[in-house]
Design a protein around this motif. Structure first.
Motif: not given
Length: 338
Positions: A1-22
């Motif tokens: 199973m692929k490890k879920v990363g912050i990029i995946d979260v950003a795509k799912q939420a429709g926001v930027s990676v920096s927004t997820v990080s904040l």
């Protein structure tokens, strides 16, 4: 199973990676709607935020080292619980150390903290016979907050109880209820808490024009048997004593035995000469379950923990913050024993 990363979260939420990080770091001005979208994506994907890795990248830490020497001390345990609770609310975690002595064990504890990358250290002082900190604590290079039950001479960020105020408050309460012959039971020779409380006790007696007798403040070891024995001795020598300030819960419990041994009872009625009023300085469960219920001055342990945690957080946010000394007063809880 692929490890879920912050990029995946950003795509799912429709926001930027920096927004997820904040959002993950609880930084910046992010709208509630965006935060909810990011949290929903995290829950859907099962993403787990690696705080340690994030701290390493940002050269920060959410770990606070907490040193507790004495697990038998109820005040320190309550303070510790309050500190942990308050720090966790602010996104910090506690790394607990319990060195067995102030020498090599304390040295190893601080080294362990450094290896774990703690951001700061909170030290719960336990030695009530010295007004100085161990040299390793004084020289600690990390942001430091000290919690003490007695006054310390070292210049440090300090949260402490006002023992003089608590004893003065308790003594004035007894005097205003009609007591004129009051004694202080317990505390070992050289105990700074005892010395500070006696200053408050004697200043209240002097304020009301009452006599301070040296024999009315006997020392004894911190156990119920010793307190019972010394109470009996005191009341046999001076049967005009109508009230006792009890140094510790053990002193309070032990004094009941001594009072009963001389044919007197515990109570608040100063006009019944067989009764002796009791006032303590701790709020403890087994004290609260006694009959009569005990009058006491609160130890302010929960507030002490909150203040210590808050001071540590302020120190981390403002490294140049001037040294703070916070002194907490007690509140008298009047009940059946006085």
């Amino acid at each position: 199973m692929k490890k879920v990363g912050i990029i995946d979260v950003a795509k799912q939420a429709g926001v930027s990676v920096s927004t997820v990080s904040l959002v993950l770091r609880q930084k910046g001005k992010i709208s509630e709607a965006t935060i909810e979208k990011v949290q929903a994506a995290i829950n859907t994907l099962g993403y787990i935020h690696n705080v340690a890795a994030a701290n390493l990248r940002a050269n920060t830490s959410n770990l606070i080292g907490l040193i507790l020497r004495d697990f038998s001390d109820s005040f320190s345990i309550k303070v510790m619980a309050s500190i942990v609770q308050e720090l966790e609310k602010q996104g910090f975690m506690v790394f607990l150390g319990q060195p067995l002595n102030d020498h090599e064990h304390l040295e190893r504890c601080l080294l362990s903290f450094k290896q774990q990358g703690v951001a700061g250290v909170i030290y719960l002082a336990s030695d009530t016979r010295t007004s100085s900190l161990p040299s390793q604590i004084r020289e600690c290079p990390l942001p430091l907050v000290v919690v003490s039950q007695s006054l310390l001479n070292d210049p440090c960020n300090l949260v402490m109880r006002d023992n003089r105020q608590t004893a003065n408050l308790a003594t004035r309460y007894l005097i205003e209820r009609g007591h004129r012959n009051i004694a202080y039971i317990g505390g070992r020779e050289g105990c700074l808490i005892r010395e500070q409380r006696l200053l408050g006790f004697r200043s209240a007696m002097t304020q009301y024009g009452l006599v301070n007798r040296e024999e009315s403040a006997p020392v004894c070891s911190d156990d119920t048997q010793a307190a019972g024995f010394i109470t009996r001795q005191l009341l046999e020598k001076n049967n005009t004593i109508t009230a006792l300030l009890c140094h510790s819960p053990d002193a309070m419990i032990g004094s009941i035995s001594g009072i009963h041994q001389v044919g007197r009872t515990v109570g608040k009625d100063v006009f019944l000469t067989q009764q002796v009023a009791l006032v303590g300085f701790e709020d403890m469960l087994h004290v609260n379950l006694t009959s009569p219920s005990f009058t006491y001055v609160s130890s302010a342990s929960e507030e002490t923990g909150r203040q210590a945690a808050g001071l540590m957080i302020r120190k981390l946010k403002e490294p140049e913050l001037q040294t703070q000394r916070i002194t907490l007063s007690g509140q008298l809880i009047a009940r059946e024993s006085a």
